[in-house]
Design a protein around this motif. Structure first.
Motif, PDB file in Angstrom:
ATOM      1  N   GLU A  67      11.090 -21.325   5.304  1.00 55.33           N
ATOM      2  CA  GLU A  67      11.233 -19.873   4.921  1.00 55.33           C
ATOM      3  C   GLU A  67      10.275 -19.167   4.544  1.00 55.33           C
ATOM      4  OE1 GLU A  67      16.055 -20.403   3.389  1.00 55.33           O
ATOM      5  OE2 GLU A  67      14.409 -19.662   2.147  1.00 55.33           O
ATOM      6  N   LEU A  68       9.958 -17.985   5.211  1.00 60.11           N
ATOM      7  CA  LEU A  68       9.156 -17.013   4.603  1.00 60.11           C
ATOM      8  C   LEU A  68       9.822 -15.722   3.755  1.00 60.11           C
ATOM      9  CD1 LEU A  68       6.447 -16.743   7.674  1.00 60.11           C
ATOM     10  CD2 LEU A  68       5.950 -17.360   5.361  1.00 60.11           C
ATOM     11  N   GLN A  69       9.670 -15.724   2.732  1.00 60.59           N
ATOM     12  CA  GLN A  69      10.348 -14.822   1.736  1.00 60.59           C
ATOM     13  C   GLN A  69       9.488 -13.712   1.285  1.00 60.59           C
ATOM     14  OE1 GLN A  69      12.653 -16.334  -1.387  1.00 60.59           O
ATOM     15  NE2 GLN A  69      13.754 -14.564  -1.925  1.00 60.59           N
ATOM     16  N   VAL A  70       9.949 -12.530   1.670  1.00 63.83           N
ATOM     17  CA  VAL A  70       9.127 -11.343   1.058  1.00 63.83           C
ATOM     18  C   VAL A  70      10.112 -10.616  -0.059  1.00 63.83           C
ATOM     19  CG1 VAL A  70       7.896  -9.191   1.651  1.00 63.83           C
ATOM     20  CG2 VAL A  70       8.198 -10.933   3.504  1.00 63.83           C
ATOM     21  N   ARG A  71       9.138 -10.266  -1.067  1.00 64.57           N
ATOM     22  CA  ARG A  71       9.647  -9.905  -2.459  1.00 64.57           C
ATOM     23  C   ARG A  71       8.574  -8.880  -3.099  1.00 64.57           C
ATOM     24  NH1 ARG A  71      14.107 -12.489  -4.596  1.00 64.57           N
ATOM     25  NH2 ARG A  71      13.873 -11.338  -6.484  1.00 64.57           N
ATOM     26  N   GLN A  72       8.972  -7.809  -3.477  1.00 67.22           N
ATOM     27  CA  GLN A  72       8.161  -6.787  -4.019  1.00 67.22           C
ATOM     28  C   GLN A  72       8.297  -6.741  -5.696  1.00 67.22           C
ATOM     29  OE1 GLN A  72       9.015  -3.137  -2.153  1.00 67.22           O
ATOM     30  NE2 GLN A  72      10.865  -2.725  -3.010  1.00 67.22           N
ATOM     31  N   ALA A  73       7.199  -6.365  -6.341  1.00 68.67           N
ATOM     32  CA  ALA A  73       7.495  -6.066  -7.594  1.00 68.67           C
ATOM     33  C   ALA A  73       7.973  -4.831  -7.955  1.00 68.67           C
ATOM     34  CB  ALA A  73       6.274  -6.243  -8.380  1.00 68.67           C
ATOM     35  N   LEU A  74       8.911  -4.737  -8.929  1.00 68.90           N
ATOM     36  CA  LEU A  74       9.401  -3.325  -9.465  1.00 68.90           C
ATOM     37  C   LEU A  74       8.576  -2.348 -10.153  1.00 68.90           C
ATOM     38  CD1 LEU A  74      13.050  -4.750 -10.597  1.00 68.90           C
ATOM     39  CD2 LEU A  74      12.245  -3.797  -8.490  1.00 68.90           C
ATOM     40  N   ILE A  96       0.899  -1.061   0.165  1.00 66.04           N
ATOM     41  CA  ILE A  96       0.077   0.089  -0.093  1.00 66.04           C
ATOM     42  C   ILE A  96       0.967   1.229   0.028  1.00 66.04           C
ATOM     43  CG2 ILE A  96      -1.630   1.231   1.396  1.00 66.04           C
ATOM     44  CD1 ILE A  96      -3.069  -1.503   2.312  1.00 66.04           C
ATOM     45  N   GLY A  97       1.917   1.160   0.790  1.00 64.50           N
ATOM     46  CA  GLY A  97       2.748   2.540   0.956  1.00 64.50           C
ATOM     47  C   GLY A  97       3.520   2.565  -0.510  1.00 64.50           C
ATOM     48  N   ARG A  98       3.984   1.623  -0.975  1.00 67.32           N
ATOM     49  CA  ARG A  98       4.950   1.831  -1.945  1.00 67.32           C
ATOM     50  C   ARG A  98       4.101   1.832  -3.546  1.00 67.32           C
ATOM     51  NH1 ARG A  98       8.796  -0.635  -5.339  1.00 67.32           N
ATOM     52  NH2 ARG A  98      10.711   0.358  -5.637  1.00 67.32           N
ATOM     53  N   GLY A  99       2.903   1.331  -3.625  1.00 63.02           N
ATOM     54  CA  GLY A  99       2.242   1.349  -4.621  1.00 63.02           C
ATOM     55  C   GLY A  99       2.516   0.540  -5.587  1.00 63.02           C
ATOM     56  N   THR A 100       3.141  -0.653  -5.265  1.00 63.27           N
ATOM     57  CA  THR A 100       3.174  -2.086  -6.162  1.00 63.27           C
ATOM     58  C   THR A 100       2.968  -3.219  -5.296  1.00 63.27           C
ATOM     59  OG1 THR A 100       4.963  -2.933  -7.498  1.00 63.27           O
ATOM     60  CG2 THR A 100       5.650  -2.082  -5.363  1.00 63.27           C
ATOM     61  N   ALA A 101       2.847  -4.430  -6.157  1.00 67.33           N
ATOM     62  CA  ALA A 101       2.390  -5.502  -5.349  1.00 67.33           C
ATOM     63  C   ALA A 101       3.768  -6.169  -4.728  1.00 67.33           C
ATOM     64  CB  ALA A 101       2.105  -6.524  -6.472  1.00 67.33           C
ATOM     65  N   VAL A 102       3.236  -6.907  -3.569  1.00 64.87           N
ATOM     66  CA  VAL A 102       4.426  -7.517  -2.676  1.00 64.87           C
ATOM     67  C   VAL A 102       3.973  -9.135  -2.434  1.00 64.87           C
ATOM     68  CG1 VAL A 102       5.539  -7.515  -0.419  1.00 64.87           C
ATOM     69  CG2 VAL A 102       4.820  -5.289  -1.612  1.00 64.87           C
ATOM     70  N   LEU A 103       4.749  -9.938  -2.457  1.00 64.76           N
ATOM     71  CA  LEU A 103       4.462 -11.275  -2.409  1.00 64.76           C
ATOM     72  C   LEU A 103       5.096 -11.941  -1.211  1.00 64.76           C
ATOM     73  CD1 LEU A 103       3.677 -14.102  -4.919  1.00 64.76           C
ATOM     74  CD2 LEU A 103       5.741 -14.263  -3.317  1.00 64.76           C
ATOM     75  N   VAL A 104       4.392 -12.670  -0.497  1.00 62.78           N
ATOM     76  CA  VAL A 104       5.161 -13.658   0.537  1.00 62.78           C
ATOM     77  C   VAL A 104       4.977 -15.151   0.327  1.00 62.78           C
ATOM     78  CG1 VAL A 104       5.056 -14.420   3.162  1.00 62.78           C
ATOM     79  CG2 VAL A 104       4.544 -11.807   2.319  1.00 62.78           C
ATOM     80  N   ARG A 105       6.104 -15.791   0.176  1.00 63.28           N
ATOM     81  CA  ARG A 105       6.465 -17.078  -0.128  1.00 63.28           C
ATOM     82  C   ARG A 105       6.841 -17.973   0.980  1.00 63.28           C
ATOM     83  NH1 ARG A 105       8.731 -18.946  -5.813  1.00 63.28           N
ATOM     84  NH2 ARG A 105       6.655 -18.401  -6.285  1.00 63.28           N
ATOM     85  N   TRP A 106       5.825 -18.954   1.071  1.00 64.89           N
ATOM     86  CA  TRP A 106       6.256 -20.016   2.143  1.00 64.89           C
ATOM     87  C   TRP A 106       6.755 -21.175   1.796  1.00 64.89           C
ATOM     88  CZ3 TRP A 106       7.470 -21.800   6.587  1.00 64.89           C
ATOM     89  CH2 TRP A 106       7.164 -22.993   7.172  1.00 64.89           C
ATOM     90  N   ILE A 137       4.584   3.038 -13.586  1.00 59.42           N
ATOM     91  CA  ILE A 137       3.330   2.285 -13.545  1.00 59.42           C
ATOM     92  C   ILE A 137       3.580   1.233 -12.336  1.00 59.42           C
ATOM     93  CG2 ILE A 137       2.111   0.674 -14.880  1.00 59.42           C
ATOM     94  CD1 ILE A 137       2.975   1.743 -17.511  1.00 59.42           C
ATOM     95  N   SER A 138       2.511   0.985 -11.553  1.00 58.71           N
ATOM     96  CA  SER A 138       2.755   0.291 -10.489  1.00 58.71           C
ATOM     97  C   SER A 138       2.246  -1.281 -11.144  1.00 58.71           C
ATOM     98  CB  SER A 138       1.880   0.484  -9.230  1.00 58.71           C
ATOM     99  OG  SER A 138       0.568   0.441  -9.779  1.00 58.71           O
TER     100      SER A 138
END
Length: 243
Positions: free
Chosen positions: A125-132, A109-119, A141-142
């Protein structure tokens, strides 16, 4: 009359008027006028002080009894203390997992792009990655959850943070989907948050993302004491720790 003749009667009168011998009062002050008031007398004789050799200490048997008693109390309290420490580790792990999902949502919400949590259950591991953010013709363009083809591709996404649960002592972590009645344990799960607050999920990295229907649950169990703490991820994406 001569002076020598008066010496004998005067001596007799002095002996007649002489009273008994009066001893000095033991009080340091003269007695008060009122006989009902107590008199301030000097303190009585003090008790003789003990010599240093007469002072009694602790014997060896008494000291050994105290040491044995402390050892018994410590042995009785140690299992409860160890169990409490292990339960606190489980509680802290559950709080960190809840914080990972909350961080991903706020980041989206704050950065304006999608963020994924992979289990990934195999590695814990719980890995967090955000879309460029795309820069097309000078406009930013978000990215949405569905517009990213490969979330592990550095050209499309970048890492944010990671939580490893495999090395936590006596903490067993499992992720269950929202299916009734208790959910199915999933080895892999991707939870994606959009900038608009929507939540998508998939349990196969090669499949497509779908809207999350129901509350996804992550259970953290103490394998020794059986304490269970659950983290719920509802469709609105606001993760919470179950009581």
């Amino acid at each position: 009359m001569k002076f020598d003749d008066l010496a004998i009667p005067i001596e007799g009168m002095r002996l007649a008027f002489a009273g008994p011998l009066v001893r000095p009062h033991s009080c340091s002050r003269p007695p008060p006028r009122d006989s009902d008031r107590p008199r301030a007398c000097a303190p009585g004789p003090r008790a003789p002080r003990r010599r240093r050799g007469d002072a009694r200490g602790f014997t060896l048997l008494e000291l050994l009894a105290v040491v044995i008693l402390i050892g018994i109390l410590a042995a009785a309290a140690s299992p409860s203390f160890v169990s409490g420490m292990r339960d606190r580790r489980v509680n802290r792990t559950a709080m960190e997992i809840s914080g990972i999902y909350r961080l991903a949502r706020y980041q989206a919400i704050g950065r304006g792009t999608a963020v994924l949590v992979r289990w990934t259950a195999s590695t814990g591991e719980l890995q967090v990655r955000q879309a460029l953010v795309q820069d097309a013709a000078g406009s930013l363009i978000s990215r949405s959850c569905l517009s990213v083809a490969d979330w592990m591709d550095p050209a499309e996404t970048e890492p944010v943070t990671m939580l490893r649960t495999a090395g936590i002592e006596l903490a067993a972590v499992e992720l269950r989907d929202p299916t009734a009645p208790d959910g199915v344990v999933r080895d892999n799960a991707d939870v994606c948050f959009t900038p608009r607050g929507r939540t998508f999920v998939r349990y196969d990295p090669g499949a497509g993302l779908a809207p999350l229907l129901g509350a996804l649950r992550v259970n953290v169990t103490n394998t020794r004491t059986g304490l269970l703490r659950s983290v719920f991820v509802p469709p609105n994406g606001v993760a919470r720790l179950g009581l």
